[in-house]
Motif scaffolding. Structure first.
Motif, PDB file in Angstrom:
ATOM      1  N   GLN A 154       0.830  -1.188   0.000  1.00 28.08           N
ATOM      2  CA  GLN A 154       0.000   0.000   0.000  1.00 28.08           C
ATOM      3  C   GLN A 154       0.870   1.245   0.000  1.00 28.08           C
ATOM      4  OE1 GLN A 154      -2.296  -1.310   3.586  1.00 28.08           O
ATOM      5  NE2 GLN A 154      -4.013  -0.567   2.382  1.00 28.08           N
ATOM      6  N   ALA A 155       0.358   2.290  -0.618  1.00 28.43           N
ATOM      7  CA  ALA A 155       1.051   3.582  -0.614  1.00 28.43           C
ATOM      8  C   ALA A 155       1.007   4.172   0.792  1.00 28.43           C
ATOM      9  CB  ALA A 155       0.379   4.514  -1.607  1.00 28.43           C
ATOM     10  N   LEU A 156       1.968   5.033   1.074  1.00 30.28           N
ATOM     11  CA  LEU A 156       2.008   5.700   2.372  1.00 30.28           C
ATOM     12  C   LEU A 156       0.764   6.566   2.565  1.00 30.28           C
ATOM     13  CD1 LEU A 156       5.732   6.899   2.409  1.00 30.28           C
ATOM     14  CD2 LEU A 156       4.754   4.911   3.581  1.00 30.28           C
ATOM     15  N   ILE A 157       0.362   6.727   3.822  1.00 30.96           N
ATOM     16  CA  ILE A 157      -0.692   7.659   4.189  1.00 30.96           C
ATOM     17  C   ILE A 157      -0.067   8.717   5.091  1.00 30.96           C
ATOM     18  CG2 ILE A 157      -2.594   6.048   3.850  1.00 30.96           C
ATOM     19  CD1 ILE A 157      -2.636   5.568   6.875  1.00 30.96           C
ATOM     20  N   PHE A 158      -0.770   9.836   5.295  1.00 29.91           N
ATOM     21  CA  PHE A 158      -0.146  10.987   5.943  1.00 29.91           C
ATOM     22  C   PHE A 158      -1.010  11.575   7.047  1.00 29.91           C
ATOM     23  CE2 PHE A 158       1.417  10.450   1.702  1.00 29.91           C
ATOM     24  CZ  PHE A 158       2.788  10.500   1.899  1.00 29.91           C
ATOM     25  N   LYS A 159      -0.311  12.067   8.087  1.00 38.39           N
ATOM     26  CA  LYS A 159      -0.946  12.752   9.205  1.00 38.39           C
ATOM     27  C   LYS A 159      -0.316  14.123   9.343  1.00 38.39           C
ATOM     28  CE  LYS A 159      -3.559  13.379  12.762  1.00 38.39           C
ATOM     29  NZ  LYS A 159      -4.974  13.611  12.494  1.00 38.39           N
ATOM     30  N   LEU A 160      -1.150  15.159   9.408  1.00 44.12           N
ATOM     31  CA  LEU A 160      -0.692  16.513   9.676  1.00 44.12           C
ATOM     32  C   LEU A 160      -0.902  16.791  11.155  1.00 44.12           C
ATOM     33  CD1 LEU A 160      -2.362  18.265   6.620  1.00 44.12           C
ATOM     34  CD2 LEU A 160      -0.017  17.439   6.817  1.00 44.12           C
ATOM     35  N   SER A 161       0.065  17.463  11.770  1.00 37.62           N
ATOM     36  CA  SER A 161      -0.021  17.726  13.202  1.00 37.62           C
ATOM     37  C   SER A 161       0.820  18.936  13.567  1.00 37.62           C
ATOM     38  CB  SER A 161       0.491  16.507  13.977  1.00 37.62           C
ATOM     39  OG  SER A 161       0.558  16.761  15.363  1.00 37.62           O
TER      40      SER A 161
ATOM     41  N   ILE B 199       3.923  19.583  11.058  1.00 39.42           N
ATOM     42  CA  ILE B 199       4.704  18.500  10.458  1.00 39.42           C
ATOM     43  C   ILE B 199       3.755  17.657   9.618  1.00 39.42           C
ATOM     44  CG2 ILE B 199       6.442  18.416  12.283  1.00 39.42           C
ATOM     45  CD1 ILE B 199       3.928  15.587  11.992  1.00 39.42           C
ATOM     46  N   VAL B 200       4.335  16.914   8.705  1.00 41.15           N
ATOM     47  CA  VAL B 200       3.619  15.873   7.992  1.00 41.15           C
ATOM     48  C   VAL B 200       4.355  14.579   8.304  1.00 41.15           C
ATOM     49  CG1 VAL B 200       4.876  16.316   5.826  1.00 41.15           C
ATOM     50  CG2 VAL B 200       2.706  15.044   5.790  1.00 41.15           C
ATOM     51  N   ALA B 201       3.604  13.600   8.790  1.00 45.20           N
ATOM     52  CA  ALA B 201       4.171  12.286   9.094  1.00 45.20           C
ATOM     53  C   ALA B 201       3.691  11.297   8.043  1.00 45.20           C
ATOM     54  CB  ALA B 201       3.742  11.828  10.482  1.00 45.20           C
ATOM     55  N   ALA B 202       4.631  10.552   7.483  1.00 44.03           N
ATOM     56  CA  ALA B 202       4.312   9.508   6.512  1.00 44.03           C
ATOM     57  C   ALA B 202       4.212   8.185   7.256  1.00 44.03           C
ATOM     58  CB  ALA B 202       5.395   9.439   5.441  1.00 44.03           C
ATOM     59  N   ILE B 203       3.133   7.484   7.022  1.00 43.65           N
ATOM     60  CA  ILE B 203       2.818   6.266   7.761  1.00 43.65           C
ATOM     61  C   ILE B 203       2.720   5.090   6.795  1.00 43.65           C
ATOM     62  CG2 ILE B 203       1.166   5.215   9.366  1.00 43.65           C
ATOM     63  CD1 ILE B 203       2.363   7.987  10.308  1.00 43.65           C
ATOM     64  N   ASP B 204       3.272   3.950   7.205  1.00 42.02           N
ATOM     65  CA  ASP B 204       3.143   2.715   6.436  1.00 42.02           C
ATOM     66  C   ASP B 204       1.845   2.033   6.860  1.00 42.02           C
ATOM     67  OD1 ASP B 204       3.230   0.198   5.302  1.00 42.02           O
ATOM     68  OD2 ASP B 204       5.240  -0.280   6.044  1.00 42.02           O
ATOM     69  N   PRO B 205       0.817   2.045   6.009  1.00 45.13           N
ATOM     70  CA  PRO B 205      -0.468   1.470   6.407  1.00 45.13           C
ATOM     71  C   PRO B 205      -0.405  -0.031   6.691  1.00 45.13           C
ATOM     72  CG  PRO B 205      -0.493   2.017   4.083  1.00 45.13           C
ATOM     73  CD  PRO B 205       0.786   2.562   4.649  1.00 45.13           C
ATOM     74  N   ALA B 206       0.565  -0.715   6.110  1.00 45.82           N
ATOM     75  CA  ALA B 206       0.690  -2.158   6.342  1.00 45.82           C
ATOM     76  C   ALA B 206       1.032  -2.470   7.790  1.00 45.82           C
ATOM     77  CB  ALA B 206       1.746  -2.749   5.409  1.00 45.82           C
ATOM     78  N   ARG B 207       1.591  -1.490   8.505  1.00 45.98           N
ATOM     79  CA  ARG B 207       1.958  -1.700   9.908  1.00 45.98           C
ATOM     80  C   ARG B 207       0.819  -1.392  10.885  1.00 45.98           C
ATOM     81  NH1 ARG B 207       7.890   1.242   9.902  1.00 45.98           N
ATOM     82  NH2 ARG B 207       8.702   0.172   8.078  1.00 45.98           N
TER      83      ARG B 207
ATOM     84  N   SER C 132       1.209   3.841  16.674  1.00 45.84           N
ATOM     85  CA  SER C 132       2.537   3.497  17.183  1.00 45.84           C
ATOM     86  C   SER C 132       3.590   4.174  16.316  1.00 45.84           C
ATOM     87  CB  SER C 132       2.736   1.987  17.156  1.00 45.84           C
ATOM     88  OG  SER C 132       4.087   1.673  17.398  1.00 45.84           O
ATOM     89  N   MET C 133       4.618   4.688  16.943  1.00 47.01           N
ATOM     90  CA  MET C 133       5.706   5.324  16.198  1.00 47.01           C
ATOM     91  C   MET C 133       6.437   4.321  15.305  1.00 47.01           C
ATOM     92  SD  MET C 133       5.714   8.561  16.688  1.00 47.01           S
ATOM     93  CE  MET C 133       4.037   8.938  17.174  1.00 47.01           C
ATOM     94  N   ASP C 134       6.254   3.033  15.545  1.00 48.34           N
ATOM     95  CA  ASP C 134       6.855   2.003  14.693  1.00 48.34           C
ATOM     96  C   ASP C 134       6.322   2.050  13.262  1.00 48.34           C
ATOM     97  OD1 ASP C 134       8.197   1.124  16.934  1.00 48.34           O
ATOM     98  OD2 ASP C 134       6.887  -0.592  17.281  1.00 48.34           O
ATOM     99  N   ALA C 135       5.134   2.636  13.070  1.00 51.00           N
ATOM    100  CA  ALA C 135       4.525   2.693  11.742  1.00 51.00           C
ATOM    101  C   ALA C 135       4.944   3.941  10.961  1.00 51.00           C
ATOM    102  CB  ALA C 135       2.999   2.659  11.863  1.00 51.00           C
ATOM    103  N   VAL C 136       5.666   4.849  11.617  1.00 50.90           N
ATOM    104  CA  VAL C 136       6.055   6.109  10.983  1.00 50.90           C
ATOM    105  C   VAL C 136       7.309   5.894  10.131  1.00 50.90           C
ATOM    106  CG1 VAL C 136       6.750   8.502  11.382  1.00 50.90           C
ATOM    107  CG2 VAL C 136       5.041   7.430  12.879  1.00 50.90           C
ATOM    108  N   VAL C 137       7.226   6.250   8.868  1.00 50.07           N
ATOM    109  CA  VAL C 137       8.332   6.100   7.928  1.00 50.07           C
ATOM    110  C   VAL C 137       9.238   7.331   7.971  1.00 50.07           C
ATOM    111  CG1 VAL C 137       8.936   5.797   5.486  1.00 50.07           C
ATOM    112  CG2 VAL C 137       6.963   4.585   6.464  1.00 50.07           C
ATOM    113  N   TYR C 138       8.637   8.515   7.969  1.00 50.56           N
ATOM    114  CA  TYR C 138       9.404   9.753   8.111  1.00 50.56           C
ATOM    115  C   TYR C 138       8.486  10.868   8.580  1.00 50.56           C
ATOM    116  CZ  TYR C 138       7.658  11.412   3.528  1.00 50.56           C
ATOM    117  OH  TYR C 138       6.879  11.810   2.488  1.00 50.56           O
ATOM    118  N   VAL C 139       9.106  11.912   9.108  1.00 52.55           N
ATOM    119  CA  VAL C 139       8.408  13.124   9.541  1.00 52.55           C
ATOM    120  C   VAL C 139       9.151  14.306   8.930  1.00 52.55           C
ATOM    121  CG1 VAL C 139       7.731  14.546  11.516  1.00 52.55           C
ATOM    122  CG2 VAL C 139       7.701  12.047  11.713  1.00 52.55           C
TER     123      VAL C 139
END
Length: 117
Positions: A4-11, A60-68, A92-99
């Motif tokens: 799956q493509a990355l998904i994003f969270k703004l914070s 910030i924008v956080a890129a998340i791996d949806p598979a995790r 979980s921060m384990d799912a964050v690919v980059y910020v």
């Protein structure tokens, strides 16, 4: 299995730094009110920034791996009938690919990282 493509969270940066220190993001006030953490796809994130974070700096924008994220991630109809990713659990921060920082450009819009252009 298809990746799956990355998904994003703004914070706001300050909220994200607290989440990193805690090892998990429990959501912004709107997330907690709605009962899930709102995410956007790459195609949706700029509109989300313009609609919900216009003029806000220190984001910030956080890129998340949806598979995790497992089965707590649901794709649900939202704005304009589009499917949006919603997480019915803490992130979980384990799912964050980059910020990355999300500064405001001269045109008043947020400037996304080069990898998202």
């Amino acid at each position: 299995m298809e990746q799956q493509a990355l998904i994003f969270k703004l914070s706001p940066r300050s909220d994200w730094l607290e989440a990193e220190a805690a090892g998990r993001f429990t959501g912004a006030p709107v997330d907690r009110k709605d009962g899930y953490i709102h995410f956007s796809t790459a195609e949706q994130v700029r509109e989300t920034a313009a609609k919900h974070f216009a003029g806000q700096s220190s984001l910030i924008v956080a890129a998340i791996d949806p598979a995790r994220l497992g089965e707590a991630l649901k794709w649900e109809v939202s704005r304009g009938g589009a499917l949006f990713p919603h997480l019915y659990a803490d992130l979980s921060m384990d799912a964050v690919v980059y910020v990355a920082d999300l500064p405001i450009g001269p045109d008043g819009r947020h400037v996304f990282p080069g990898s998202m252009r």
